[in-house]
Design a protein around this motif. Structure first.
Motif, short mmCIF file in Angstrom:
data_model
loop_
_atom_site.label_atom_id
_atom_site.label_comp_id
_atom_site.label_asym_id
_atom_site.label_seq_id
_atom_site.Cartn_x
_atom_site.Cartn_y
_atom_site.Cartn_z
N TYR A 144 67.71 105.45 -17.95
CA TYR A 144 67.18 104.13 -17.63
C TYR A 144 66.55 104.08 -16.23
O TYR A 144 65.69 103.24 -15.95
CB TYR A 144 68.28 103.07 -17.75
CG TYR A 144 69.31 103.12 -16.66
CD1 TYR A 144 69.21 102.26 -15.55
CD2 TYR A 144 70.38 103.99 -16.70
CE1 TYR A 144 70.15 102.29 -14.53
CE2 TYR A 144 71.32 104.03 -15.70
CZ TYR A 144 71.21 103.18 -14.61
OH TYR A 144 72.14 103.22 -13.60
N GLN A 188 70.59 98.96 -24.86
CA GLN A 188 71.80 98.29 -24.35
C GLN A 188 71.65 96.78 -24.43
O GLN A 188 72.59 96.05 -24.76
CB GLN A 188 72.07 98.73 -22.91
CG GLN A 188 72.07 100.23 -22.67
CD GLN A 188 73.20 100.99 -23.36
OE1 GLN A 188 73.90 100.45 -24.23
NE2 GLN A 188 73.39 102.25 -23.00
N LYS A 222 79.20 107.81 -28.29
CA LYS A 222 78.40 108.57 -27.32
C LYS A 222 77.52 109.58 -28.06
O LYS A 222 77.71 110.79 -27.94
CB LYS A 222 79.32 109.26 -26.31
CG LYS A 222 80.14 108.26 -25.49
CD LYS A 222 81.11 108.92 -24.52
CE LYS A 222 81.85 107.85 -23.71
NZ LYS A 222 82.82 108.41 -22.75
N LYS A 271 71.49 112.12 -19.77
CA LYS A 271 70.97 111.21 -20.79
C LYS A 271 71.27 109.76 -20.43
O LYS A 271 70.44 108.87 -20.61
CB LYS A 271 71.57 111.55 -22.16
CG LYS A 271 71.17 112.91 -22.71
CD LYS A 271 71.82 113.16 -24.05
CE LYS A 271 71.45 114.52 -24.59
NZ LYS A 271 70.02 114.59 -24.95
N LEU A 272 72.47 109.52 -19.91
CA LEU A 272 72.90 108.16 -19.62
C LEU A 272 72.10 107.55 -18.46
O LEU A 272 71.97 106.33 -18.37
CB LEU A 272 74.39 108.14 -19.28
CG LEU A 272 75.33 108.55 -20.41
CD1 LEU A 272 76.78 108.50 -19.93
CD2 LEU A 272 75.16 107.68 -21.65
N TYR A 317 76.69 101.90 -14.31
CA TYR A 317 76.67 103.34 -14.55
C TYR A 317 77.47 104.02 -13.45
O TYR A 317 77.33 103.66 -12.27
CB TYR A 317 75.22 103.83 -14.51
CG TYR A 317 75.06 105.33 -14.46
CD1 TYR A 317 74.87 106.05 -15.62
CD2 TYR A 317 75.10 106.01 -13.25
CE1 TYR A 317 74.73 107.43 -15.58
CE2 TYR A 317 74.97 107.39 -13.20
CZ TYR A 317 74.78 108.10 -14.36
OH TYR A 317 74.66 109.46 -14.32
N GLN A 374 70.65 110.30 -28.64
CA GLN A 374 70.17 108.95 -28.35
C GLN A 374 69.34 108.92 -27.07
O GLN A 374 69.68 109.59 -26.08
CB GLN A 374 71.38 108.01 -28.18
CG GLN A 374 71.04 106.58 -27.83
CD GLN A 374 70.40 105.85 -28.99
OE1 GLN A 374 70.91 105.89 -30.10
NE2 GLN A 374 69.30 105.18 -28.73
N GLN A 375 68.27 108.16 -27.05
CA GLN A 375 67.58 107.86 -25.80
C GLN A 375 68.21 106.59 -25.25
O GLN A 375 68.12 105.52 -25.85
CB GLN A 375 66.09 107.66 -26.02
CG GLN A 375 65.33 107.46 -24.71
CD GLN A 375 63.84 107.29 -24.93
OE1 GLN A 375 63.39 106.26 -25.42
NE2 GLN A 375 63.06 108.30 -24.56
N TYR A 376 68.85 106.69 -24.10
CA TYR A 376 69.65 105.59 -23.57
C TYR A 376 68.79 104.64 -22.74
O TYR A 376 68.84 104.62 -21.51
CB TYR A 376 70.84 106.14 -22.78
CG TYR A 376 71.91 106.71 -23.69
CD1 TYR A 376 72.85 105.89 -24.27
CD2 TYR A 376 71.91 108.07 -24.02
CE1 TYR A 376 73.81 106.39 -25.13
CE2 TYR A 376 72.87 108.58 -24.89
CZ TYR A 376 73.82 107.74 -25.44
OH TYR A 376 74.76 108.24 -26.31
N SER A 377 68.02 103.86 -23.46
CA SER A 377 67.12 102.89 -22.86
C SER A 377 67.86 101.59 -22.54
O SER A 377 68.81 101.20 -23.23
CB SER A 377 65.97 102.60 -23.82
OG SER A 377 65.25 101.46 -23.43
N LEU A 435 76.57 101.51 -25.09
CA LEU A 435 76.48 102.74 -25.88
C LEU A 435 76.42 103.94 -24.94
O LEU A 435 75.64 103.96 -23.99
CB LEU A 435 75.23 102.69 -26.76
CG LEU A 435 75.02 103.86 -27.72
CD1 LEU A 435 76.11 103.88 -28.78
CD2 LEU A 435 73.64 103.77 -28.37
N GLY A 436 77.28 104.93 -25.21
CA GLY A 436 77.33 106.13 -24.37
C GLY A 436 78.36 106.07 -23.25
O GLY A 436 78.57 107.06 -22.55
#
Length: 294
Positions: free
Chosen positions: A213, A87, A76, A209-210, A44, A80-83, A69-70
């Motif tokens: 995690y 991924q 993007k 959002k990204l 990230y 979305q919930q970027y869990s 994703l994202g």
């Protein structure tokens, strides 16, 4: 802002594949029979572009990397919930193309946390591919010990959405440069490339959002699940640790070693958070050795 010419060249070398209902950018290279394939997982807020030198500096092994994703050149979606689990689902689906062949996972930063979810699935007996070994570079795998940047703290705060919407190129460059080492500073070209990938399809407006995690990594039961994966996974796991990383510091490394005391560690003095970008030759020598030994 359009993609830089360097990133556009990288884009042309890859493909966009439909994975889990989303368009995912994938870069792949065939390898020699008898050598394990490498799955390269990025961090990230960057992308698989971080691993671009692998295709010149890693000999023999089949290579597979992709944009989460994202991130980067992948879809993007704003809702979305970027869990880490999402991924990991994408990584697992892509890895199925190896048809049961044992895979060497090489991961950095957020990618190393995705790798811990894959190791947890292997412990559960639910993983659909066989991990041969794992080499994890700097990551906040015990997030309580990490030293987050001010921008990351703001992204995780109540004002995260506003902070993300106000993100500028100059602010990004300043923050990104701060995690590189003095001897290997962020170059203008690298900064331009990374910003063009982040800004592609509005990714810079959804940093809050990204970084979701990061919440997962300190919230039970997921935090305990991933710590247990580091502790109990029976396979060959190694660490490569850049010693001048201001986020994933010595405290994080020691916390990981407390979970898994006998883990081999290759230290990288003089390098910051992005060793594979700062000193590619050095980083890929470690990866090549790991893949050849396991």
């Amino acid at each position: 802002m359009a993609l830089t010419s360097r990133v556009a060249d990288w884009q042309r070398l890859g493909t966009v594949e439909r994975v889990g209902g989303h368009d995912i950018f994938v870069r792949e290279r065939p390898g020699d029979a008898g050598l394990p394939p490498l799955l390269l997982l990025h961090g990230y807020p960057s992308s698989s572009y971080d691993w671009r030198d692998a295709f010149d500096l890693i000999a023999g092994h089949r290579l597979l990397t992709f944009d989460f994703l994202g991130f980067g050149l992948s879809d993007k979606p704003r809702d979305q919930q970027y869990s880490l689990r999402i991924q990991a689902d994408i990584a697992e689906e892509l890895a199925r193309r190896f048809a049961g062949e044992p895979i060497v996972m090489v991961a950095h930063d957020m990618g190393s946390s995705v790798a811990t979810e894959l190791l947890a699935r292997d412990l559960d007996g639910t993983l659909s591919f066989a991990p041969k070994s794992a080499l994890l570079f700097n990551a906040s795998m015990v997030r309580e010990q990490a030293s987050l940047l001010l921008g990351q703290k703001l992204q995780l705060s109540r004002i995260g959405p506003l902070f993300a919407r106000l993100t500028t190129e100059s602010a990004f460059r300043h923050s990104f440069a701060s995690i590189y080492s003095p001897a290997h500073p962020l170059t203008p070209a690298e900064a331009e490339d990374q910003w063009s990938l982040l800004k592609h399809n509005g990714g810079h407006r959804m940093l809050d959002k990204l970084i979701y995690y990061n919440q997962e990594r300190v919230t039970p039961p997921t935090s305990a699940r991933w710590h247990n994966a580091l502790r109990a996974w029976p396979g060959q796991l190694e660490l490569a640790w850049a010693e001048l990383d201001p986020i994933c510091t010595e405290s994080v490394l020691q916390a990981v070693l407390a979970l898994r005391p006998d883990t081999p560690v290759t230290r990288l003095p003089g390098l910051g958070h992005y060793p594979q970008v700062e000193d590619p030759k050095r980083a890929y020598e470690i990866i090549q050795r790991h893949a050849s030994n396991h």
